[in-house]
Write a protein that holds these residues in place. Sequence first.
Motif, PDB file in Angstrom:
ATOM      1  N   LEU A 118     -11.296   7.153  -0.934  1.00 53.07           N
ATOM      2  CA  LEU A 118     -11.161   7.497   0.479  1.00 53.07           C
ATOM      3  C   LEU A 118     -12.423   7.091   1.226  1.00 53.07           C
ATOM      4  CD1 LEU A 118      -9.620  11.107   0.326  1.00 53.07           C
ATOM      5  CD2 LEU A 118      -8.410   8.972   0.828  1.00 53.07           C
ATOM      6  N   LYS A 119     -12.299   7.038   2.530  1.00 49.01           N
ATOM      7  CA  LYS A 119     -13.455   6.801   3.395  1.00 49.01           C
ATOM      8  C   LYS A 119     -13.460   7.842   4.504  1.00 49.01           C
ATOM      9  CE  LYS A 119     -11.171   3.349   6.369  1.00 49.01           C
ATOM     10  NZ  LYS A 119      -9.841   3.476   5.763  1.00 49.01           N
ATOM     11  N   GLU A 120     -14.570   7.952   5.164  1.00 46.26           N
ATOM     12  CA  GLU A 120     -14.722   8.945   6.211  1.00 46.26           C
ATOM     13  C   GLU A 120     -13.672   8.730   7.311  1.00 46.26           C
ATOM     14  OE1 GLU A 120     -18.202  10.758   9.175  1.00 46.26           O
ATOM     15  OE2 GLU A 120     -18.546   8.908   8.021  1.00 46.26           O
ATOM     16  N   GLY A 121     -13.034   9.820   7.717  1.00 50.11           N
ATOM     17  CA  GLY A 121     -12.026   9.769   8.768  1.00 50.11           C
ATOM     18  C   GLY A 121     -10.607   9.680   8.268  1.00 50.11           C
ATOM     19  N   ASP A 122     -10.388   9.282   7.006  1.00 49.61           N
ATOM     20  CA  ASP A 122      -9.027   9.252   6.468  1.00 49.61           C
ATOM     21  C   ASP A 122      -8.426  10.648   6.522  1.00 49.61           C
ATOM     22  OD1 ASP A 122      -9.156   6.587   5.957  1.00 49.61           O
ATOM     23  OD2 ASP A 122      -9.661   6.791   3.826  1.00 49.61           O
ATOM     24  N   ARG A 123      -7.177  10.701   6.973  1.00 45.57           N
ATOM     25  CA  ARG A 123      -6.490  11.992   7.060  1.00 45.57           C
ATOM     26  C   ARG A 123      -5.608  12.188   5.831  1.00 45.57           C
ATOM     27  NH1 ARG A 123      -3.554  12.439  12.678  1.00 45.57           N
ATOM     28  NH2 ARG A 123      -2.894  10.320  12.140  1.00 45.57           N
ATOM     29  N   VAL A 124      -5.754  13.351   5.210  1.00 42.94           N
ATOM     30  CA  VAL A 124      -4.992  13.686   4.009  1.00 42.94           C
ATOM     31  C   VAL A 124      -4.125  14.902   4.291  1.00 42.94           C
ATOM     32  CG1 VAL A 124      -6.705  12.710   2.448  1.00 42.94           C
ATOM     33  CG2 VAL A 124      -6.892  15.102   3.125  1.00 42.94           C
ATOM     34  N   VAL A 125      -2.998  14.966   3.600  1.00 38.84           N
ATOM     35  CA  VAL A 125      -2.040  16.059   3.791  1.00 38.84           C
ATOM     36  C   VAL A 125      -2.512  17.272   3.001  1.00 38.84           C
ATOM     37  CG1 VAL A 125       0.346  16.802   3.500  1.00 38.84           C
ATOM     38  CG2 VAL A 125      -0.170  14.431   4.144  1.00 38.84           C
ATOM     39  N   VAL A 126      -2.576  18.425   3.671  1.00 37.68           N
ATOM     40  CA  VAL A 126      -2.994  19.659   3.013  1.00 37.68           C
ATOM     41  C   VAL A 126      -1.856  20.667   2.906  1.00 37.68           C
ATOM     42  CG1 VAL A 126      -5.406  19.410   3.670  1.00 37.68           C
ATOM     43  CG2 VAL A 126      -3.846  20.584   5.214  1.00 37.68           C
ATOM     44  N   GLU A 127      -0.787  20.509   3.686  1.00 37.54           N
ATOM     45  CA  GLU A 127       0.383  21.390   3.616  1.00 37.54           C
ATOM     46  C   GLU A 127       1.642  20.527   3.705  1.00 37.54           C
ATOM     47  OE1 GLU A 127       1.124  24.478   3.150  1.00 37.54           O
ATOM     48  OE2 GLU A 127      -0.891  25.294   2.935  1.00 37.54           O
ATOM     49  N   GLY A 128       2.606  20.839   2.834  1.00 34.26           N
ATOM     50  CA  GLY A 128       3.867  20.101   2.840  1.00 34.26           C
ATOM     51  C   GLY A 128       3.915  18.972   1.836  1.00 34.26           C
ATOM     52  N   THR A 129       2.970  18.908   0.901  1.00 36.93           N
ATOM     53  CA  THR A 129       2.942  17.811  -0.072  1.00 36.93           C
ATOM     54  C   THR A 129       4.095  17.867  -1.059  1.00 36.93           C
ATOM     55  OG1 THR A 129       1.447  19.154  -1.433  1.00 36.93           O
ATOM     56  CG2 THR A 129       0.441  17.575   0.079  1.00 36.93           C
TER      57      THR A 129
END
Length: 431
Positions: free
Chosen positions: A373-384
Amino acid sequence: MTASNGSPSKLRKLRPWLITALLFAAVVGLIMWLHSTSTGAPAAQGGRGGRPGAGQMAGQGGAAVTVSVAPALKGDLPVHYHALGTVTAYNTVNVRARVSGQLVKVPFQEGQEVKAGDVLAVIDPRPFQAALDQAQGTLLQNQAQLKNAQIDLARYKGLYAEDSIAKQTLDTQEAQVRQFEGTLKTNQGQVADAKLNLEFTQVRAPIAGRVGLRQVDVGNLVTSGDTTPLVVITQVKPISVVFSLPQQQLGTIARELYSGKPVPVEAMDRNQNQTLATGVLKTLDNQIDTTTGTVKLKAGFDNADHKLFPNQFVNVRLLAETLPGVLTIPANAVQRGNDGTYVYMVGEENKAKRQLITLGTSESERVVVTEGLKEGDRVVVEGTDRLRDGTRMTIASSDAKARAAAGEEGDKSTAKPFGSDTPVQDSGKSE
């Protein structure tokens, strides 16, 4: 006239039958209309191409899945070590009587703060005052005898110089003077001992601290050999906490401790919801416990507000180090599969992208990502749990909204996109 007169009579007879027939026809027509309406509804709904089909496709990627996301952040990450510790007083003293006698006074209040030298108990001093008087009287007698012997010795020396007495007489007098000097030393020691015993009738606090509950009441006979103390004093300001950490963490702790910088330590309550006190690491033990593979450490706290009590169990949170400029994501975004650790990223057109990552140190609810990953990438924390690679997503502004919206299975979403105030419609619905 007969026929015309009979016609109205026949019409009156036929009227009830006509009314019945009309009512029957109306009922039959209503039933047929209702039947045709009920059989035509599915076709009308199917012609819409609509929502039931979209709802059935939600689990197969046909409709957008509502999720909550968080960005990968870069910055300093404090790393803490956690342990269970025991509050330990710096000094604990069992106050006992040093002479025997009747306890006549206990002037302290249970639980009060005392200073070193404060009187905690008084033993009947009269027998010890009498012993002191007797020792002082004996001392005066021996002082007088020594003085008289010294005068005689001076006279015998003059007579011996004149050759008026034998040498043996002079030697005997010198020995007598030395004898009286030894007796006088003994008497002086007896006086000092009697004074000390008299002083011991006032039991004083040997250290400053907080006294506990009184163990012996006034009127009891106490001795120097009693196993039950009069009272216990504990030094609670400052106070220490002893805890153990695995030997694998010893290197980091020792490096920080011997660098000269203070190592912050927090003492927290049982549920780790409240910080009771903040202190610094004082020292660590000089050997590792071979049975547990741990090393003991001691932290010091000012404890000005008395929130820490001796023998209290607390949760210890030690700031071991601070990792500079690391990339972190929420720990609940991390998934694990047969091919390793991965996350779901927000890809193009808000589609889920499965991304393998390499993890580093974890701290609380965040984990360090070293690769992937790199700074600013958005990752899913709910609903995976409902995502697959390429699944369309509707991004909610909070975890609570994401969980609520995910349960609607294809209905219109009322959630807002991450960082926006504009409502987002379900992308799976036909326009």
